[in-house]
Design a protein around this motif. Structure first.
Motif, PDB file in Angstrom:
ATOM      1  N   GLU A   1      -4.948   0.734  79.582  1.00 45.52           N
ATOM      2  CA  GLU A   1      -3.777   1.484  79.143  1.00 45.52           C
ATOM      3  C   GLU A   1      -4.190   2.900  78.763  1.00 45.52           C
ATOM      4  O   GLU A   1      -5.337   3.143  78.382  1.00 45.52           O
ATOM      5  CB  GLU A   1      -3.109   0.810  77.947  1.00 45.52           C
ATOM      6  N   ILE A   2      -3.229   3.816  78.869  1.00 44.59           N
ATOM      7  CA  ILE A   2      -3.478   5.199  78.442  1.00 44.59           C
ATOM      8  C   ILE A   2      -3.204   5.278  76.948  1.00 44.59           C
ATOM      9  O   ILE A   2      -2.129   4.881  76.493  1.00 44.59           O
ATOM     10  CB  ILE A   2      -2.577   6.173  79.213  1.00 44.59           C
TER      11      ILE A   2
ATOM     12  N   GLU B   1      -7.827   6.703  81.026  1.00 44.09           N
ATOM     13  CA  GLU B   1      -7.388   5.319  80.887  1.00 44.09           C
ATOM     14  C   GLU B   1      -8.516   4.464  80.313  1.00 44.09           C
ATOM     15  O   GLU B   1      -9.672   4.571  80.721  1.00 44.09           O
ATOM     16  CB  GLU B   1      -6.964   4.782  82.255  1.00 44.09           C
TER      17      GLU B   1
ATOM     18  N   LYS C   1      -4.615  11.231  83.844  1.00 46.75           N
ATOM     19  CA  LYS C   1      -4.287   9.907  83.308  1.00 46.75           C
ATOM     20  C   LYS C   1      -5.311   8.863  83.733  1.00 46.75           C
ATOM     21  O   LYS C   1      -5.701   7.994  82.952  1.00 46.75           O
ATOM     22  CB  LYS C   1      -2.889   9.486  83.783  1.00 46.75           C
ATOM     23  N   GLU C   2      -5.762   8.940  84.989  1.00 48.31           N
ATOM     24  CA  GLU C   2      -6.759   7.988  85.480  1.00 48.31           C
ATOM     25  C   GLU C   2      -8.085   8.134  84.734  1.00 48.31           C
ATOM     26  O   GLU C   2      -8.760   7.154  84.451  1.00 48.31           O
ATOM     27  CB  GLU C   2      -6.965   8.210  86.980  1.00 48.31           C
TER      28      GLU C   2
END
Length: 272
Positions: free
Chosen positions: A196-197, A190, A186-187
């Motif tokens: 935001e993802i 992003e 996720k990081e």
């Protein structure tokens, strides 16, 4: 008069020579400009080919990395599923074993109490005839044997509880590893502009591997300022389809999968 004519002819000849020299210089300059233009065109074509080669290399690398991450995700899911199955089976087996142990202990306790009552009755009847001390020692030995059996059952119960705790710790370690991998993915995907993802593809990627969502894409990369091009990340789309997403509306705390997010956002009660 002839002298004046010669001077006039000489001056005209010199002016014609200057005009011819100027025309030759202009032609030379035009040739130089044409050569420079051809060189710049060749340089542009070379850069275009290099950029296309880099884009193809990055796409191949992204495909390879997407395959490896997909295999890791599948492996972790299989481990979690097998761990859940093993944990449920062990938990059911331990419950059955505990119930059996409790039943055995209750039966032994009842038998022990009944034996004590019988022995007490026999002792009361035979107190006069037989040496009561020897009988009491027999009762004490039987009681000690019964206590030893109860201790063995208690130790077995403790061993089962320890096995259950070990399985729980292993499950927690697997879940922590899975959560850590998801947080890292996720990081990485992003968007650096809106922070935001992305909830859907495509996800654009610059030649240096930086991701940008489709809403924030511009001509240059916001991270390294390199020209974005038309590169798209298949790995980022794969990660987006396999993680949970938060609802985009304020005051909504729902966290849903990729396949359920769109239907929820259409019917969300916090939608304005």
């Amino acid at each position: 008069q002839a002298y004046n004519c010669l001077i006039h002819f000489y001056k005209r000849k010199m002016s014609l020579k200057r005009s011819v020299d100027a025309m030759e210089e202009s032609n030379i300059k035009e040739d130089e400009l044409k050569n420079k233009k051809n060189c710049t065109d060749l340089h542009i074509d070379d850069n275009k080919n290099k950029i296309e080669n880099k884009a193809s290399d990055l796409e191949n690398k992204s495909k390879e990395t997407s395959k490896t991450y997909e295999e890791k995700i599948r492996y972790l899911k299989l481990e979690i599923e097998t761990g859940n199955k093993n944990y449920k089976e062990l938990e059911d087996a331990n419950k059955k074993a505990l119930t059996e142990l409790n039943n055995i202990m209750e039966e032994n306790k009842k038998q022990h109490e009944a034996q004590i009552e019988v022995l007490k009755a026999q002792h009361a009847e035979e107190m006069i005839k037989v040496n009561w001390k020897w009988k009491w020692k027999m009762i004490a030995t039987k009681i000690s044997v019964q206590e030893k059996n109860e201790k063995k059952h208690a130790e077995g119960k403790k061993c089962l509880q320890l096995e259950i705790e070990e399985v729980r710790t292993k499950m927690e370690d697997v879940e922590d590893e899975y959560e850590y991998l998801l947080s890292q993915l996720k990081e990485k995907i992003e968007c650096p502009v809106c922070m935001e993802i992305p909830s859907s593809g495509p996800v654009y990627v610059c030649p240096n591997g930086h991701f940008v969502c489709k809403k924030c894409k511009t001509g240059s990369c916001p991270t390294c300022r390199v020209a974005m091009g038309v590169g798209k990340s298949l790995l980022a789309v794969l990660v987006i389809e396999n993680i949970d997403h938060e609802c985009k509306y304020d005051y909504c705390e729902e966290v849903l999968g990729f396949d359920k997010l769109e239907d929820h956002e259409k019917q969300c009660k916090h939608r304005i």
